[in-house]
Design a protein around this motif. Structure first.
Motif, PDB file in Angstrom:
ATOM      1  N   ILE A  17      23.038 -88.737 -89.602  1.00  0.00           N
ATOM      2  CA  ILE A  17      24.370 -89.214 -89.230  1.00  0.00           C
ATOM      3  C   ILE A  17      25.433 -88.309 -89.843  1.00  0.00           C
ATOM      4  O   ILE A  17      25.367 -87.976 -91.024  1.00  0.00           O
ATOM      5  CB  ILE A  17      24.567 -90.674 -89.698  1.00  0.00           C
ATOM      6  CG1 ILE A  17      23.587 -91.596 -88.954  1.00  0.00           C
ATOM      7  CG2 ILE A  17      26.001 -91.138 -89.451  1.00  0.00           C
ATOM      8  CD1 ILE A  17      23.611 -93.027 -89.437  1.00  0.00           C
ATOM      9  N   LEU A  18      26.376 -87.888 -89.021  1.00  0.00           N
ATOM     10  CA  LEU A  18      27.458 -87.036 -89.500  1.00  0.00           C
ATOM     11  C   LEU A  18      28.486 -87.871 -90.252  1.00  0.00           C
ATOM     12  O   LEU A  18      28.920 -88.916 -89.771  1.00  0.00           O
ATOM     13  CB  LEU A  18      28.146 -86.328 -88.338  1.00  0.00           C
ATOM     14  CG  LEU A  18      27.345 -85.264 -87.583  1.00  0.00           C
ATOM     15  CD1 LEU A  18      28.238 -84.544 -86.600  1.00  0.00           C
ATOM     16  CD2 LEU A  18      26.718 -84.270 -88.531  1.00  0.00           C
ATOM     17  N   LYS A  19      28.861 -87.396 -91.412  1.00  0.00           N
ATOM     18  CA  LYS A  19      29.861 -88.100 -92.208  1.00  0.00           C
ATOM     19  C   LYS A  19      31.228 -87.458 -91.999  1.00  0.00           C
ATOM     20  O   LYS A  19      31.351 -86.232 -91.994  1.00  0.00           O
ATOM     21  CB  LYS A  19      29.490 -88.043 -93.699  1.00  0.00           C
ATOM     22  CG  LYS A  19      28.203 -88.793 -94.014  1.00  0.00           C
ATOM     23  CD  LYS A  19      27.847 -88.649 -95.484  1.00  0.00           C
ATOM     24  CE  LYS A  19      26.540 -89.361 -95.790  1.00  0.00           C
ATOM     25  NZ  LYS A  19      26.117 -89.173 -97.212  1.00  0.00           N
ATOM     26  N   PRO A  20      32.263 -88.290 -91.830  1.00  0.00           N
ATOM     27  CA  PRO A  20      33.620 -87.732 -91.671  1.00  0.00           C
ATOM     28  C   PRO A  20      34.018 -86.912 -92.889  1.00  0.00           C
ATOM     29  O   PRO A  20      33.668 -87.240 -94.032  1.00  0.00           O
ATOM     30  CB  PRO A  20      34.493 -88.984 -91.539  1.00  0.00           C
ATOM     31  CG  PRO A  20      33.556 -90.052 -91.070  1.00  0.00           C
ATOM     32  CD  PRO A  20      32.237 -89.746 -91.694  1.00  0.00           C
ATOM     33  N   ARG A  21      34.738 -85.823 -92.649  1.00  0.00           N
ATOM     34  CA  ARG A  21      35.217 -84.957 -93.719  1.00  0.00           C
ATOM     35  C   ARG A  21      36.736 -85.041 -93.807  1.00  0.00           C
ATOM     36  O   ARG A  21      37.409 -85.290 -92.815  1.00  0.00           O
ATOM     37  CB  ARG A  21      34.809 -83.503 -93.461  1.00  0.00           C
ATOM     38  CG  ARG A  21      33.309 -83.275 -93.339  1.00  0.00           C
ATOM     39  CD  ARG A  21      32.551 -83.666 -94.609  1.00  0.00           C
ATOM     40  NE  ARG A  21      33.064 -83.008 -95.785  1.00  0.00           N
ATOM     41  CZ  ARG A  21      32.615 -81.848 -96.264  1.00  0.00           C
ATOM     42  NH1 ARG A  21      31.618 -81.236 -95.664  1.00  0.00           N
ATOM     43  NH2 ARG A  21      33.144 -81.303 -97.345  1.00  0.00           N
ATOM     44  N   LYS A  22      37.254 -84.834 -95.029  1.00  0.00           N
ATOM     45  CA  LYS A  22      38.699 -84.855 -95.230  1.00  0.00           C
ATOM     46  C   LYS A  22      39.114 -83.624 -96.029  1.00  0.00           C
ATOM     47  O   LYS A  22      38.389 -83.180 -96.918  1.00  0.00           O
ATOM     48  CB  LYS A  22      39.121 -86.129 -95.962  1.00  0.00           C
ATOM     49  CG  LYS A  22      39.037 -87.375 -95.086  1.00  0.00           C
ATOM     50  CD  LYS A  22      39.611 -88.587 -95.784  1.00  0.00           C
ATOM     51  CE  LYS A  22      39.552 -89.808 -94.872  1.00  0.00           C
ATOM     52  NZ  LYS A  22      40.062 -91.026 -95.535  1.00  0.00           N
ATOM     53  N   VAL A  23      40.284 -83.103 -95.682  1.00  0.00           N
ATOM     54  CA  VAL A  23      40.816 -81.918 -96.360  1.00  0.00           C
ATOM     55  C   VAL A  23      41.954 -82.352 -97.272  1.00  0.00           C
ATOM     56  O   VAL A  23      42.878 -83.054 -96.849  1.00  0.00           O
ATOM     57  CB  VAL A  23      41.313 -80.870 -95.347  1.00  0.00           C
ATOM     58  CG1 VAL A  23      41.918 -79.682 -96.077  1.00  0.00           C
ATOM     59  CG2 VAL A  23      40.160 -80.418 -94.455  1.00  0.00           C
ATOM     60  N   CYS A  24      41.854 -81.949 -98.542  1.00  0.00           N
ATOM     61  CA  CYS A  24      42.876 -82.279 -99.534  1.00  0.00           C
ATOM     62  C   CYS A  24      43.886 -81.128 -99.606  1.00  0.00           C
ATOM     63  O   CYS A  24      43.511 -79.971 -99.782  1.00  0.00           O
ATOM     64  CB  CYS A  24      42.216 -82.511-100.894  1.00  0.00           C
ATOM     65  SG  CYS A  24      43.363 -82.649-102.250  1.00  0.00           S
ATOM     66  N   VAL A  25      45.171 -81.450 -99.425  1.00  0.00           N
ATOM     67  CA  VAL A  25      46.212 -80.424 -99.407  1.00  0.00           C
ATOM     68  C   VAL A  25      46.697 -80.100-100.816  1.00  0.00           C
ATOM     69  O   VAL A  25      46.881 -78.943-101.186  1.00  0.00           O
ATOM     70  CB  VAL A  25      47.391 -80.866 -98.513  1.00  0.00           C
ATOM     71  CG1 VAL A  25      48.483 -79.801 -98.505  1.00  0.00           C
ATOM     72  CG2 VAL A  25      46.906 -81.136 -97.099  1.00  0.00           C
ATOM     73  N   GLY A  26      46.911 -81.093-101.606  1.00  0.00           N
ATOM     74  CA  GLY A  26      47.409 -80.861-102.967  1.00  0.00           C
ATOM     75  C   GLY A  26      47.145 -82.076-103.833  1.00  0.00           C
ATOM     76  O   GLY A  26      46.683 -83.118-103.361  1.00  0.00           O
ATOM     77  N   GLY A  27      47.415 -81.952-105.113  1.00  0.00           N
ATOM     78  CA  GLY A  27      47.201 -83.080-106.030  1.00  0.00           C
ATOM     79  C   GLY A  27      45.742 -83.255-106.379  1.00  0.00           C
ATOM     80  O   GLY A  27      44.938 -82.317-106.292  1.00  0.00           O
ATOM     81  N   LYS A  28      45.387 -84.466-106.760  1.00  0.00           N
ATOM     82  CA  LYS A  28      44.013 -84.742-107.215  1.00  0.00           C
ATOM     83  C   LYS A  28      43.079 -84.859-106.022  1.00  0.00           C
ATOM     84  O   LYS A  28      43.362 -85.555-105.053  1.00  0.00           O
ATOM     85  CB  LYS A  28      44.005 -86.035-108.030  1.00  0.00           C
ATOM     86  CG  LYS A  28      42.743 -86.200-108.850  1.00  0.00           C
ATOM     87  CD  LYS A  28      42.850 -87.387-109.800  1.00  0.00           C
ATOM     88  CE  LYS A  28      41.579 -87.500-110.645  1.00  0.00           C
ATOM     89  NZ  LYS A  28      41.656 -88.653-111.563  1.00  0.00           N
TER      90      LYS A  28
END
Length: 449
Positions: free
Chosen positions: A393-404
């Protein structure tokens, strides 16, 4: 959950360098996939690569009735479509790279497809043979001619069963009509004609006539120094054979009607979104260039992809899109470095699902994006060999722009811009997608409980 489709699982992974027996440590330029296209039934999936090869995958017949395996495809046929050439008059090398593949609807047992490189379009027939003739009168079994004086009896040739053989033969070659590089081909809904588009012209062809085409769009100025825009993509309307659209490097779309005039230099409709002056920058013109244009299956909408967004236009409203989806807005602050490494000129494609309710397009780091038009939800997924176990199963990915940065997020500074998904395809009636990542072809289907 994936919008409008549920949960995606991986079904098939094909590595083109492995298929050729190449060493996995190095991906050759020729193995990089340059186009992906399902046929009208979704039973076949064709890919073209930079080496001029076309690889056709066929859906596993047994897998149709097995819910968890219905998205499995195996290699059906491989053939060399184009070879590298040299134009001696212009001292110009012509690459063998396959720019586009378009299927024709199946009329008989054979399949037909168009493939094009920068200059030449070819019509290929792909057919099966499982019988061979035997018992010739004038030839022996090895095919050598026999002496007529030795023939004393008349034999009736018969067909004998043989191992299935898939043959690809070029039926038509459409050449010498484009001065500039072909970026699009599109089959008309009359199935008698198709068009090919380059940077400055669009030509209309009849499938039966190879030595003549009709020029329907010509935006070449008398003085090339006055050139301000080029054609980037073109497509016929799915139902009206007289209508087509083409997009430009200025972010505009023109709808043309061939009934209005023979030369469609004057458009019927002109789609353009006014630019916000506050967002104007050095890169505005580059990122507004449209890299792909697609009619919806219904023919009511047009979808366009520029560098940062996907837009949906209603044919009845020209002044602005009805929907705008941000693909990777976090790259807006990285445009300077993307300009320096030429990534800002990458041409991403976009596709509709079978019901026009979900949109899919590619991004960097082997990410691809899906947008549900009804619920307005979106998801980022990754096509990678690390999580390429069958039915994983493919897990959703998220991109962090800045901060923690959270544990499951990836920093925008960690994105690999050499891994990009430019070419994708969606099965015409089912939730099965094909994603090309460099020399790897990933096929996913939605998970059924």
């Amino acid at each position: 959950m994936i919008p409008g489709i549920g949960v995606l699982t991986q079904n098939t992974l094909w590595c083109f360098s492995q298929m050729k027996g190449a060493i996995e440590t190095g991906v050759t330029e020729a193995d990089i996939i340059s186009t992906v296209e399902f046929n009208h039934t979704g039973e076949l999936l064709a890919t073209g690569d930079k080496g001029g090869r076309v690889v056709i995958f066929q859906r596993e017949q047994e897998s149709k009735n097995q819910v968890h395996r219905r998205g499995e495809y195996n290699v059906y046929s491989t053939f060399q479509s184009h070879e590298p050439e040299f134009d001696y008059l212009k001292s110009l090398e012509i690459e063998e790279k396959i720019n586009k593949i378009r299927w024709l609807p199946q009329q008989n047992a054979a399949y037909f497809l168009l493939s094009t490189n920068d200059k030449t379009v070819k019509l290929w027939k792909v057919s099966e043979r499982d019988k061979r003739p035997e018992g010739y009168n004038l030839k022996d079994e090895e095919g050598r001619l026999r002496d007529p004086a030795t023939i004393t009896t008349l034999r009736v040739p018969v067909l004998r069963p043989m191992d299935l053989m898939v043959e690809a033969t070029p039926r038509r070659v459409f050449a010498n009509a484009h001065t500039y590089h072909i970026n699009s081909i599109s089959v008309n809904s009359d199935y008698e004609t198709y068009m090919s588009a380059d940077d400055l012209r669009i030509n209309l062809w009849n499938f039966e006539i190879t030595n003549q085409s009709f020029n329907i769009v010509d935006i070449k100025p008398a003085n090339m120094e006055e050139l301000t825009e080029v054609i980037t993509a073109a497509e016929f309307h799915p139902h009206h054979c007289n209508t087509f659209v083409y997009s430009s490097s200025k972010g505009t779309i023109r709808l043309c009607d061939m009934r209005a005039s023979a030369l469609c230099d004057r458009h019927t409709k002109f789609f353009e979104e006014p630019e916000d002056p506050s967002n104007r920058s050095f890169f505005s013109e580059i990122i507004s260039s449209i890299s792909d244009v697609k009619f919806s299956h219904s023919g009511r909408y047009i979808m366009t992809r520029d560098y940062l967004t996907v837009k949906v236009w209603d044919l009845n409203m020209e002044n602005r899109p009805i929907e705008t989806y941000q693909v990777h807005d976090y790259l807006r602050s990285k445009l300077c470095s993307l300009y320096e490494n030429d990534c800002i000129f990458d041409k991403f494609e976009c596709v509709w699902n079978g019901s026009d309710s979900v949109i899919m397009t590619g991004s960097y780091n082997n990410f691809f994006r899906m947008f549900d038009r009804n619920t307005k939800r979106d998801v980022t997924l990754e096509a990678s060999r690390e999580n390429s176990k069958p039915r994983a199963i493919l897990k959703p990915r998220k991109v962090c722009v800045g901060g923690k940065r959270r544990k499951d997020e990836i920093s925008v500074d960690s994105l690999d811009f050499s891994k990009k998904i430019l070419h994708t395809a969606w099965h015409p009636s089912e939730n099965i997608i094909a994603v090309a990542a460099t020399n790897n072809l990933y096929i996913f289907q939605d998970k059924v409980n």
